[in-house]
Design a protein around this motif. Structure first.
Motif, short mmCIF file in Angstrom:
data_model
loop_
_atom_site.label_atom_id
_atom_site.label_comp_id
_atom_site.label_asym_id
_atom_site.label_seq_id
_atom_site.Cartn_x
_atom_site.Cartn_y
_atom_site.Cartn_z
N LYS A 194 0.85 -1.18 0.00
CA LYS A 194 0.00 0.00 0.00
C LYS A 194 0.89 1.24 0.00
O LYS A 194 1.99 1.24 0.52
CB LYS A 194 -0.89 0.00 1.25
CG LYS A 194 -1.89 -1.15 1.29
CD LYS A 194 -2.71 -1.09 2.57
CE LYS A 194 -3.71 -2.25 2.63
NZ LYS A 194 -4.48 -2.23 3.89
N ARG A 195 0.38 2.32 -0.57
CA ARG A 195 1.20 3.51 -0.72
C ARG A 195 1.68 4.06 0.62
O ARG A 195 2.81 4.52 0.74
CB ARG A 195 0.44 4.58 -1.50
CG ARG A 195 0.25 4.19 -2.95
CD ARG A 195 -0.40 5.27 -3.77
NE ARG A 195 -0.46 4.86 -5.17
CZ ARG A 195 -0.92 5.62 -6.15
NH1 ARG A 195 -1.37 6.82 -5.88
NH2 ARG A 195 -0.94 5.18 -7.38
N GLU A 196 0.83 4.01 1.64
CA GLU A 196 1.24 4.54 2.93
C GLU A 196 2.33 3.68 3.58
O GLU A 196 3.00 4.10 4.51
CB GLU A 196 0.04 4.68 3.88
CG GLU A 196 -0.70 3.38 4.15
CD GLU A 196 -1.84 3.15 3.16
OE1 GLU A 196 -2.75 2.38 3.49
OE2 GLU A 196 -1.81 3.74 2.07
N GLU A 197 2.50 2.44 3.09
CA GLU A 197 3.55 1.57 3.60
C GLU A 197 4.87 1.80 2.88
O GLU A 197 5.90 1.28 3.28
CB GLU A 197 3.14 0.10 3.43
CG GLU A 197 1.91 -0.29 4.24
CD GLU A 197 1.45 -1.71 3.92
OE1 GLU A 197 1.95 -2.27 2.93
OE2 GLU A 197 0.62 -2.25 4.66
N ILE A 198 4.85 2.58 1.82
CA ILE A 198 6.04 2.78 1.00
C ILE A 198 6.81 4.01 1.44
O ILE A 198 8.03 3.97 1.60
CB ILE A 198 5.63 2.92 -0.48
CG1 ILE A 198 4.94 1.64 -0.96
CG2 ILE A 198 6.86 3.19 -1.35
CD1 ILE A 198 4.33 1.79 -2.32
N ILE A 252 7.61 -4.40 -11.19
CA ILE A 252 8.06 -3.87 -9.90
C ILE A 252 7.35 -2.57 -9.55
O ILE A 252 7.21 -2.23 -8.38
CB ILE A 252 9.59 -3.72 -9.89
CG1 ILE A 252 10.22 -5.12 -9.97
CG2 ILE A 252 10.08 -2.97 -8.67
CD1 ILE A 252 11.73 -5.12 -10.00
N ASP A 253 6.87 -1.83 -10.54
CA ASP A 253 6.08 -0.61 -10.35
C ASP A 253 6.77 0.38 -9.41
O ASP A 253 6.28 0.67 -8.31
CB ASP A 253 4.69 -0.95 -9.82
CG ASP A 253 3.72 0.24 -9.88
OD1 ASP A 253 4.03 1.21 -10.61
OD2 ASP A 253 2.69 0.20 -9.19
N PRO A 254 7.88 0.96 -9.84
CA PRO A 254 8.63 1.86 -8.96
C PRO A 254 8.01 3.25 -8.88
O PRO A 254 7.28 3.69 -9.77
CB PRO A 254 9.99 1.95 -9.65
CG PRO A 254 9.63 1.86 -11.11
CD PRO A 254 8.49 0.87 -11.17
N ALA A 274 7.50 11.57 -13.69
CA ALA A 274 7.40 11.23 -12.27
C ALA A 274 6.10 10.49 -12.01
O ALA A 274 5.10 10.70 -12.70
CB ALA A 274 7.47 12.49 -11.41
N GLY A 275 6.13 9.63 -11.01
CA GLY A 275 4.92 8.92 -10.63
C GLY A 275 5.15 8.13 -9.36
O GLY A 275 6.27 7.70 -9.07
N LEU A 276 4.09 7.96 -8.58
CA LEU A 276 4.14 7.17 -7.35
C LEU A 276 3.73 5.75 -7.66
O LEU A 276 2.59 5.49 -8.03
CB LEU A 276 3.21 7.78 -6.30
CG LEU A 276 3.18 7.08 -4.94
CD1 LEU A 276 4.53 7.20 -4.24
CD2 LEU A 276 2.07 7.64 -4.06
N GLY A 277 4.67 4.83 -7.53
CA GLY A 277 4.38 3.43 -7.79
C GLY A 277 3.92 2.71 -6.54
O GLY A 277 3.97 3.25 -5.42
N LYS A 278 3.50 1.47 -6.72
CA LYS A 278 3.06 0.65 -5.60
C LYS A 278 4.14 -0.33 -5.16
O LYS A 278 4.00 -1.00 -4.14
CB LYS A 278 1.79 -0.11 -5.98
CG LYS A 278 0.59 0.80 -6.24
CD LYS A 278 -0.64 -0.01 -6.62
CE LYS A 278 -1.85 0.90 -6.88
NZ LYS A 278 -3.05 0.12 -7.29
N GLY A 279 5.20 -0.44 -5.95
CA GLY A 279 6.29 -1.32 -5.57
C GLY A 279 7.24 -0.64 -4.61
O GLY A 279 7.30 0.59 -4.52
N LYS A 280 7.99 -1.44 -3.88
CA LYS A 280 8.92 -0.89 -2.88
C LYS A 280 10.27 -0.56 -3.52
O LYS A 280 11.30 -1.15 -3.19
CB LYS A 280 9.08 -1.87 -1.71
CG LYS A 280 7.83 -1.99 -0.85
CD LYS A 280 8.11 -2.79 0.41
CE LYS A 280 6.89 -2.79 1.33
NZ LYS A 280 7.15 -3.51 2.60
N CYS A 281 10.24 0.40 -4.43
CA CYS A 281 11.46 0.80 -5.13
C CYS A 281 11.30 2.25 -5.60
O CYS A 281 10.28 2.61 -6.17
CB CYS A 281 11.74 -0.13 -6.31
SG CYS A 281 13.29 0.19 -7.13
#
Length: 470
Positions: free
Chosen positions: A4-8, A143-145, A160-167
């Motif tokens: 989840k985005r708040e976990e990233i 990976i959706d960085p 630029a963009g906010l991905g859902k992957g942890k990268c």
């Protein structure tokens, strides 16, 4: 598995105001904050497509700087490096006691709070394309960085963009030392050159900054270094884990048997002497082989297989304003490139020679008075292969004029080295000149980090192009 985005990533604050929000770096950060659910406002002197996009996503953007744009309930004010200390909004923010940070400060906070692998790509040249390649390789392989890059990436629909992957993949700006605030897991250094001498004074200052940057790498991370750069090879890696890549010598990631064929490039890739496979690119130049090797190394570290990495890179179409084909008509090609340093221009000349049919005509807009002053002799030797070089007025980029420094300095240096060079101050006059000068088969390059790109667009509008770039 996606998080989840708040976990990233979590960045303190709810309302960020950007002074100079239209720049590619500022607008990229603003976009990511918007996607994180923050309130974003900002101002700039002129409207731009980036501002239109931010407005569509909910940002409040003012055209023009006014004291009234700054309010007491803002959590932070972010300022572009192009903004002068006397700017009315910046002065108002200080007067109100609001927290003020630079773009570099904010990027460092985003990177520090990132709960995953943070990748910072820096270097004197090639960092935009390299970071874009890494982002595309990761995105195309699930990976959706989150990515923050200094140029529009057509495959990802923006810079630029906010991905859902942890990268996180971030282009890291060395020009003002702000990259020293970042603490990445992976630090990619593409090369080191004598640039931004207004800030660093000399090459020893530049080398020390990059050396200090290596000490910021997190304990479980590593440095990814291009060994083709002599100055990069001077960095001490005694206290960091280091992985090398390049096309010369014996780096850990090595490209051999390179074939340059017009806009197409091919190379065999090896890792520690073992053959991984063949890499095919749809963009020209040895420098793009180097950039792609960095993406290969990062991709494999992230657990991807070489065939999947190579497949993503084979479809990579480049970054806006990096050897971008603007239009073709009657055998005439118009190509735009961001190159603004002699080393970049030399590489651009070499890449263009492989595709030109007849004459190469280069329109160069010098970027900053300081760079023109310090590197005038190097610029005079950088345009070998171009049949005609048109020099326009210097794009100041916020600098004040310097006594004795003008575009004519470069014309003199070029002519001293036997290059056919002329000075035309107005970009509109350049377009009119080219309309009279162009012949079938010519290749036109518009080169520089300012607004010289408008020459290619305006020139193309006079034609009926049979095909055009994006």
């Amino acid at each position: 598995m996606q998080a989840k985005r708040e976990e990233i990533c979590s960045v303190a604050g709810k309302w960020y105001h950007f002074i100079g929000i239209g720049g590619v770096g500022m607008s990229g950060l603003a976009q990511v904050l918007l996607e994180m659910g923050m309130r974003v406002s900002g101002s700039d002197l002129v409207l731009s497509p980036g501002i239109d996009s931010l407005r569509q996503q909910g940002a409040q953007v003012f055209i023009g700087h006014e004291a009234g744009n700054i309010t007491d309930d803002m959590d932070a004010v972010v300022v572009s490096s192009a903004i002068q200390p006397s700017n009315i909004e910046l002065c108002t923010a200080h007067h109100k006691g609001l927290p003020v940070m630079t773009r570099g400060d904010l990027l460092a906070k985003v990177m520090e709070s990132y709960k995953g692998t943070a990748i910072a790509v820096t270097g004197s040249h090639g960092k935009t394309t390299t970071s874009a390649m890494i982002a595309v390789v990761l995105a195309k392989n699930g990976i959706d960085p989150t990515y923050l890059v200094g140029g529009h990436i057509s495959e990802l629909g923006g810079n630029a963009g906010l991905g859902k992957g942890k990268c996180l993949v971030a282009e890291s700006d060395e020009s003002d030392g702000s990259f020293l605030k970042q603490k990445p897991h992976i630090a990619v250094i593409t090369n080191i050159d004598d640039d931004h001498l207004d800030y660093y004074r000399d090459i020893s200052g530049i080398l020390q900054a990059f050396q200090d940057f290596l000490t910021n790498i997190r304990p479980d991370g590593f440095a990814l270094l291009c060994s083709d750069s002599d100055y990069v090879c001077q960095l001490s890696t005694y206290e960091v884990n280091a992985v090398t890549y390049g096309i010369r010598g014996n780096p850990q990631y090595h490209a051999r048997n390179i074939i340059l064929n017009g806009l197409l490039t091919q190379a065999d890739v090896f890792h520690n002497g073992s053959y991984l496979g063949t890499l095919k690119l749809s963009i020209p130049g040895l420098y793009n082989v180097q950039n792609a090797l960095a993406a290969v190394a990062v991709g494999m570290y992230m657990g991807l297989d070489f065939p999947d990495i190579a497949r993503a890179l084979a479809h990579f179409q480049g970054v806006q304003r990096r050897f971008q084909l603007i239009a073709q008509y009657d055998g005439i090609k118009i190509i735009d490139d961001y190159a603004h340093h002699p080393t970049e221009i030399k590489a651009l000349m070499e890449a263009t020679l492989s595709i030109k049919r007849k004459r190469m005509i280069t329109v160069f807009q010098p970027h900053r008075y300081s760079r023109t002053k310090f590197l005038r002799e190097e610029f005079g030797k950088a345009f070998e292969g171009s049949d005609l070089v048109i020099i326009t007025d210097i794009y100041a980029a916020g600098e004040s004029p310097m006594d004795g420094v003008s575009a004519n300095l470069l014309v003199q240096e070029l002519q001293k080295n036997g290059t056919n060079a002329v000075y035309i101050n107005s970009l509109d006059d350049v377009v009119n000149y080219l309309l009279q000068e162009l012949r079938s088969g010519d290749t036109i390059l518009t080169v520089g980090a300012g607004n010289v790109w408008t020459v290619g667009r305006n020139l193309a509008s006079k034609f009926q192009p049979c095909s055009s770039g994006n």
